[in-house]
Design an enzyme around this catalytic site. Structure first.
Site, PDB file in Angstrom:
ATOM      1  N   SER A 148       0.802  -1.222   0.000  1.00  8.74           N
ATOM      2  CA  SER A 148       0.000   0.000   0.000  1.00  8.74           C
ATOM      3  C   SER A 148       0.838   1.278   0.000  1.00  8.74           C
ATOM      4  O   SER A 148       0.309   2.352  -0.293  1.00  8.74           O
ATOM      5  CB  SER A 148      -0.933   0.006   1.211  1.00  8.74           C
ATOM      6  N   ASP A 194      -2.684   8.223   7.867  1.00  8.08           N
ATOM      7  CA  ASP A 194      -3.489   7.348   8.728  1.00  8.08           C
ATOM      8  C   ASP A 194      -2.519   6.663   9.691  1.00  8.08           C
ATOM      9  O   ASP A 194      -1.423   7.166   9.925  1.00  8.08           O
ATOM     10  CB  ASP A 194      -4.344   6.384   7.887  1.00  8.08           C
ATOM     11  N   HIS A 215       0.427   4.993   6.971  1.00  7.07           N
ATOM     12  CA  HIS A 215       0.996   5.545   5.737  1.00  7.07           C
ATOM     13  C   HIS A 215       1.436   6.990   5.893  1.00  7.07           C
ATOM     14  O   HIS A 215       0.708   7.799   6.473  1.00  7.07           O
ATOM     15  CB  HIS A 215      -0.040   5.447   4.607  1.00  7.07           C
TER      16      HIS A 215
END
Ligand SMILES: *[C@@H]1O[C@H](CO)[C@@H](O)[C@H](O)[C@H]1NC(C)=O
Ligand SMILES: *[C@@H]1O[C@H](CO)[C@@H](O)[C@H](O)[C@H]1NC(C)=O
Ligand SMILES: *[C@@H]1O[C@H](CO)[C@@H](O)[C@H](O)[C@H]1NC(C)=O
Ligand SMILES: *[C@@H]1O[C@H](CO)[C@@H](O)[C@H](O)[C@H]1NC(C)=O
Length: 343
Positions: A37, A302, A305
């Site tokens: 991600s 978040d 990240h």
């Protein structure tokens, strides 16, 4: 302190934006991206997984809004593509079509790991392109970046309630196992034609907001950082081996761990910028909540990240090392300058 950091970030931002102006064309004809991600730019949007970021407040600073990137703006792959001189974003595998793919494809997929059970989404690190003969010369010229391994800790080794790995292996054994599997994947990539490969080492996972929250601590979790460092050390050995064994290729590591040590002492920076979920998709932003107003003052968007600003700093240092420890054995600029194309 905050002011000085913001000034530094702003300077770096200006440098980054000016780099492109002095480049007539991109430094490599093509750029392929593999990983999780931290690099995903929309591959999970239509998959049945909670590892998706195609909703606000993700993308709040991205032209056009949310795209599946797990941050407020551009991610590592986007910023690296920009610094390389690409005028466009490298398309996600999920929607790449036609001649787009000659410039590269982004295969990164949120929650992907080195171990095949590390995420619900199986890593898209599979065969690159089927027809080797016709495309080999082209593929030799591309830059390849791979950023993987965080989920093998966050969503596997550090989740004893769901996975056996921490009972089966010591941290050192686990790091060895991961790097062995990583070695196989990198050799496959080499076999497919990759000759210039940049690997992103693991960050200080013991310091990410999710870790601090679940461990109910305000300081980094040392045991986790130590486990991650074992992996990073073994990755360094692997890169030495690959560079020795494959003399017509070059591999290098971006030392995200040492770069992120700037933040670890500044716990106020380790609060996420969005309101994170405590239930489904734990640690990701709650859909449609307002993000913090000054994103540049946060290292994390978040619980996992980095914000775009944090990412820009890392990519600039990956491209032009600021400290000798930033990259190993060379920065991306030198990786691209090294004359190994055509033998
Ligand atoms: C999505 O995954 C969940 C959990 O694995 C499963 O229960 C559900 O049926 C899946 N939905 C679809 C549409 O496949
Ligand atoms: C994971 O890898 C192991 C060993 O290579 C294999 O036996 C297993 O079938 C794989 N599982 C999945 C879900 O791909
Ligand atoms: C490199 O070559 C040595 C000697 O042949 C071998 O033992 C080792 O496994 C190779 N390493 C990699 C990563 O291919
Ligand atoms: C997060 O939620 C709290 C309470 O639910 C609210 O007061 C706060 O403004 C929210 N913060 C953001 C950044 O949305």
């Amino acid at each position: 302190m905050v002011a000085r950091i913001i000034v530094t970030f702003t300077t770096i931002l200006m440098i980054l934006n000016s780099i492109k102006l002095v480049q007539a064309e991109s430094r490599v004809p093509c750029f392929f991206i593999f990983g999780d991600s931290l690099l995903d730019n929309g591959n999970n949007n239509n998959l049945n997984t909670t590892a998706r970021a195609h909703y606000p407040p993700y993308g709040v600073d991205f032209p056009g809004g949310p795209t599946g990137r797990f941050t407020n703006g551009r991610n590592m792959a986007d910023i690296l593509a920009h610094v390389l001189g690409f005028g466009n974003f490298i398309p996600p595998f999920a929607s790449a079509s036609g001649r787009d793919i000659l410039q590269g494809v982004n295969y990164a997929s949120g929650s992907a790991g080195i171990r095949n059970e590390s995420g619900k989404t199986i890593s898209r690190i599979v065969n690159l392109l089927g027809n080797k003969d016709a495309t080999n010369a082209h593929l030799n010229k591309c830059l390849y970046s791979v950023g993987i391994g965080s989920n093998d800790y966050i969503n596997n080794y550090l989740m004893p309630e769901k996975y056996q790995s921490s009972r089966l292996y010591t941290p050192s054994q686990y790091a060895t196992l991961l790097t062995q599997q990583y070695a196989q994947q990198l050799k496959t990539l080499y076999g497919d034609g990759a000759r210039k490969v940049v690997l992103f080492g693991l960050p200080q996972i013991g310091c990410i907001p999710q870790m601090l929250q679940t461990q109910k601590t305000r300081t980094c979790v040392d045991s986790t950082n130590e486990a991650v460092q074992l992996f990073n050390d073994k990755l360094k050995s692997l890169v030495n081996e690959l560079n020795n064994n494959f003399t017509d290729a070059k591999f290098t590591i971006v030392n995200i761990y040492s770069m992120s040590s700037l933040f670890s002492g500044l716990s106020f920076l380790n609060f996420p910028c969005c309101n994170v979920s405590k239930t489904v998709a734990e640690g990701q932003c709650v859909p449609n909540t307002a993000p913090c107003p000054i994103r540049a003052a946060h290292a994390f968007f978040d619980n996992f990240h980095p914000t775009e600003t944090g990412t820009m700093v890392a990519i600039l240092r990956a491209y032009y090392s600021l400290l000798p420890s930033d990259t190993y054995p060379m920065d991306i600029n030198h990786l691209l300058l090294s004359g190994l194309l055509g033998g």
